[in-house]
Design a protein around this motif. Structure first.
Motif, short mmCIF file in Angstrom:
data_model
loop_
_atom_site.label_atom_id
_atom_site.label_comp_id
_atom_site.label_asym_id
_atom_site.label_seq_id
_atom_site.Cartn_x
_atom_site.Cartn_y
_atom_site.Cartn_z
N ALA A 1 35.57 44.19 46.57
CA ALA A 1 33.24 44.32 46.68
C ALA A 1 33.31 45.12 45.88
CB ALA A 1 33.42 44.91 48.76
N THR A 2 34.15 46.29 45.54
CA THR A 2 33.10 47.37 43.98
C THR A 2 33.70 46.60 42.98
OG1 THR A 2 34.77 48.33 44.83
CG2 THR A 2 32.56 48.56 45.82
N ILE A 3 34.82 46.02 43.16
CA ILE A 3 35.69 45.44 41.68
C ILE A 3 34.95 44.96 40.44
CG2 ILE A 3 36.07 43.44 42.36
CD1 ILE A 3 38.65 45.87 41.19
N SER A 4 33.51 44.71 40.64
CA SER A 4 32.52 44.07 40.01
C SER A 4 32.15 44.87 38.79
CB SER A 4 31.79 43.10 40.10
OG SER A 4 32.38 41.84 40.96
N LEU A 5 31.80 46.20 40.25
CA LEU A 5 31.29 47.69 39.34
C LEU A 5 32.20 48.73 38.88
CD1 LEU A 5 29.06 49.51 39.25
CD2 LEU A 5 30.11 50.64 41.64
N GLU B 1 30.97 47.69 58.06
CA GLU B 1 32.01 47.46 58.42
C GLU B 1 33.16 48.38 56.65
OE1 GLU B 1 35.47 44.71 60.06
OE2 GLU B 1 33.82 43.82 58.75
N LEU B 2 32.07 47.84 55.51
CA LEU B 2 33.31 47.91 54.55
C LEU B 2 32.83 49.35 53.67
CD1 LEU B 2 34.21 44.50 53.32
CD2 LEU B 2 35.40 45.72 54.74
N LEU B 3 31.72 49.33 54.09
CA LEU B 3 31.06 50.30 53.31
C LEU B 3 32.18 52.29 52.84
CD1 LEU B 3 28.70 51.11 50.96
CD2 LEU B 3 27.37 52.11 53.71
N PRO B 4 33.20 52.61 54.19
CA PRO B 4 33.42 53.54 53.97
C PRO B 4 34.30 53.78 53.20
CG PRO B 4 33.13 53.06 56.71
CD PRO B 4 32.84 51.89 55.27
N SER C 1 26.02 38.18 45.84
CA SER C 1 26.18 36.77 46.56
C SER C 1 27.07 36.74 47.79
CB SER C 1 25.43 36.11 45.89
OG SER C 1 24.33 35.79 45.38
N ILE C 2 28.07 36.99 46.87
CA ILE C 2 30.05 36.76 47.18
C ILE C 2 29.63 37.73 49.04
CG2 ILE C 2 32.53 36.82 47.08
CD1 ILE C 2 31.36 36.37 44.28
N ASN C 3 29.16 39.25 48.50
CA ASN C 3 29.29 39.80 49.75
C ASN C 3 29.15 39.29 50.99
OD1 ASN C 3 31.15 41.04 48.14
ND2 ASN C 3 29.54 42.73 47.43
N THR C 4 27.84 38.36 51.07
CA THR C 4 27.38 37.99 52.27
C THR C 4 28.20 36.82 52.95
OG1 THR C 4 25.73 36.08 51.04
CG2 THR C 4 25.38 38.83 51.33
N ASN D 1 36.77 36.35 54.19
CA ASN D 1 38.03 35.86 53.81
C ASN D 1 37.68 35.22 52.34
OD1 ASN D 1 39.44 35.88 55.97
ND2 ASN D 1 38.61 34.06 56.86
N ILE D 2 36.05 34.75 52.08
CA ILE D 2 35.40 34.20 51.03
C ILE D 2 35.57 35.37 49.76
CG2 ILE D 2 33.39 33.83 49.68
CD1 ILE D 2 35.02 31.30 51.40
N ILE D 3 35.60 36.72 50.54
CA ILE D 3 35.63 37.98 49.22
C ILE D 3 37.25 38.11 48.76
CG2 ILE D 3 35.23 40.72 49.06
CD1 ILE D 3 33.11 40.60 51.13
N VAL D 4 37.78 38.15 49.97
CA VAL D 4 39.67 37.99 49.38
C VAL D 4 39.77 36.93 48.74
CG1 VAL D 4 41.59 37.47 50.43
CG2 VAL D 4 40.02 39.45 51.11
N ALA D 5 39.66 36.11 48.96
CA ALA D 5 39.76 34.44 48.01
C ALA D 5 39.17 34.34 47.30
CB ALA D 5 39.41 33.36 49.21
N HIS D 6 37.66 35.44 46.14
CA HIS D 6 37.37 35.30 45.21
C HIS D 6 37.66 36.45 44.58
CE1 HIS D 6 34.03 34.75 42.34
NE2 HIS D 6 34.08 36.47 42.45
N THR D 7 37.91 37.49 44.68
CA THR D 7 39.08 38.36 44.86
C THR D 7 40.44 38.25 43.92
OG1 THR D 7 38.05 40.26 45.71
CG2 THR D 7 40.20 40.75 44.88
#
Length: 449
Positions: free
Chosen positions: A52-56, A125-128, A259-262, A266-272
């Protein structure tokens, strides 16, 4: 030191590009192993938090790396023209500007990190875990920049093999530290971040010591670090142009990531996974374009304009051959590749990521031309057209992220890159054909190379 102004262009480019390619493979190999370690040991939520932060992190590191690569083009021009004093001052200016820019960006990003993470739509859930990982990466950006400066200087003077050696050492150390920090010390995703920073810092230090011993001719004195108006006026436009060019690409990906993070874990993992696999197939384009930037820079300094044109043409032809091979691999091996990257048994992850790869692979010839023309144009002095092309990519991805993806879901993300690529290539083709250096070379001159 090696000149790229003599010999058959495609042979010279390939010999220079081979260690760059091997280095990129090792870098990607580490990235894939890192993904596998995080996903296999810490689970898919931890992998999604990092993803979720890799693009940053990519945007910031690529921006800084782009600036350093731009500096390297100017350094290579002084090397090609055999201007030793200018070469040293260009290296000194690169160090000063690179370090200052990195410290500013690192401090600013860290100060506004909570706001940035909210903009990225990262779930509670993923923020920390996401915050813990990216905060360490931001604090260690200087280590990455110092290594990139050393590597850029070496490549500018024709040595592309030494950076490979230190990159391999860094990646192997990174993998070892991943296991130590994550498995043994149980530091979670923070361990993966610490492993990355420590290995890059050690690699930068060792590379600097090697340069000092191997190339005493480019050892700098205090006056080489002082501002030189004429040289810094060349460094800054080229460096910033390359930096913004690359960061616009990653900023567009960052917009898509919101958008992906919403769309769920499963979609976040697939996109990564799909993005990492895509990087594997696009590596030859990045490598050839990086080699061309140095090649064009040296030949510009030596006023060998015909070699610039022939080198670009031959490299594009070679990249098209790879496009065909990549297409065949994607349509036959994509599920296997995704499972190997993620260690996931979720059918949604594998099927979604495989579809992403297939849609993109059909259009790989477009990023091939884009990468080669962008970097070669930077190498022969055109900093505006590549930047305009990258702005098209940024605008296209932002529009898709906020207008298309909310209506048709992740499919909007999957089709975004081919659509944007088609628009990006247009100004590059026009700019290349209109460039004075390109037009000045007659077909007779090119045929006599």
């Amino acid at each position: 030191m090696k000149s790229l102004t003599k010999g058959k262009p495609i042979k010279v480019i390939l010999l220079f590009a081979v260690p760059l390619y091997v280095g990129q493979l090792f870098q990607l190999g580490y990235s894939l192993i890192d993904t596998r370690i995080i996903g296999g040991i810490l689970g898919e939520k931890a992998l999604a938090a990092v993803g979720a932060t890799i693009s940053l992190s990519d945007m910031l590191t690529e921006f800084l790396n782009g600036i350093i690569c731009g500096f390297g083009i100017i350094i290579s021009t002084f090397f090609g023209s055999e201007d030793e004093e200018g070469l040293k001052k260009a290296i000194g200016g690169s160090v000063v500007l690179g370090v200052a820019g990195t410290m500013f960006i690192s401090g600013l990003s860290s100060a506004f990190l909570p706001d940035i993470l909210r903009i990225l739509n990262i779930s509670d859930e993923l923020l920390p875990q996401a915050a813990a990982y990216i905060r360490i990466i931001l604090c260690g950006l200087l280590a990455t920049t110092l290594y990139n400066i050393c590597a850029a200087v070496l490549r500018a003077i024709g040595d592309s093999y030494t950076p490979l050696i230190f990159l391999v050492i860094s990646n192997l150390m990174n993998i070892f530290l991943d296991y130590v920090c994550i498995l043994k010390l149980r530091m979670g995703v923070s361990g993966a971040a610490f492993a990355t920073i420590i290995s890059q810092a050690l690699s930068a230090f060792c590379c600097f010591l090697y340069m000092k011993k191997k190339y005493p001719g480019i050892c700098l004195s205090g006056r080489d670090f002082l501002p030189d108006k004429e040289i810094w006026k060349r460094l800054l436009p080229t460096g910033l142009s390359m930096g913004f060019m690359i960061s616009f690409v990653t900023l567009g990906s960052l917009a898509l990531q919101t958008s992906i993070n919403t769309f769920g874990t499963n979609i976040i993992v697939a996109h990564t996974a799909a993005r990492k696999a895509t990087s594997l197939f696009l590596i030859p384009f990045f490598v050839l374009s990086s080699a061309l930037a140095t090649y064009c820079g040296q030949n510009l300094g030596a006023k060998e304009y015909g070699r610039i044109q022939k080198g670009i043409r031959d490299t594009i032809l070679l990249s098209f051959i790879w496009c065909v091979a990549a297409l065949l691999m994607v349509f036959t091996l994509s599920p296997t590749i995704i499972r190997a990257i993620t260690a996931s048994a979720e059918s949604e992850v594998v099927d979604t990521a495989s579809l992403y790869l297939k849609i993109n692979a059909v259009f790989y010839f477009l990023p091939a031309v884009i990468c080669i023309l962008r970097n070669s144009m930077q190498g022969f002095g055109d900093t505006k057209t590549p930047l305009a092309s990258s702005l098209i990519e940024l605008a296209g991805k932002v529009l898709i992220a906020y207008l298309l993806a909310p209506f048709i879901g992740y499919m909007g993300v999957m089709i975004s890159e081919p659509v944007v690529w088609a628009f990006m290539v247009i100004p590059l083709l026009i700019g290349t054909m209109r460039n004075p250096i390109w037009r000045a070379v007659s077909s007779t001159d090119s045929g006599n190379l």
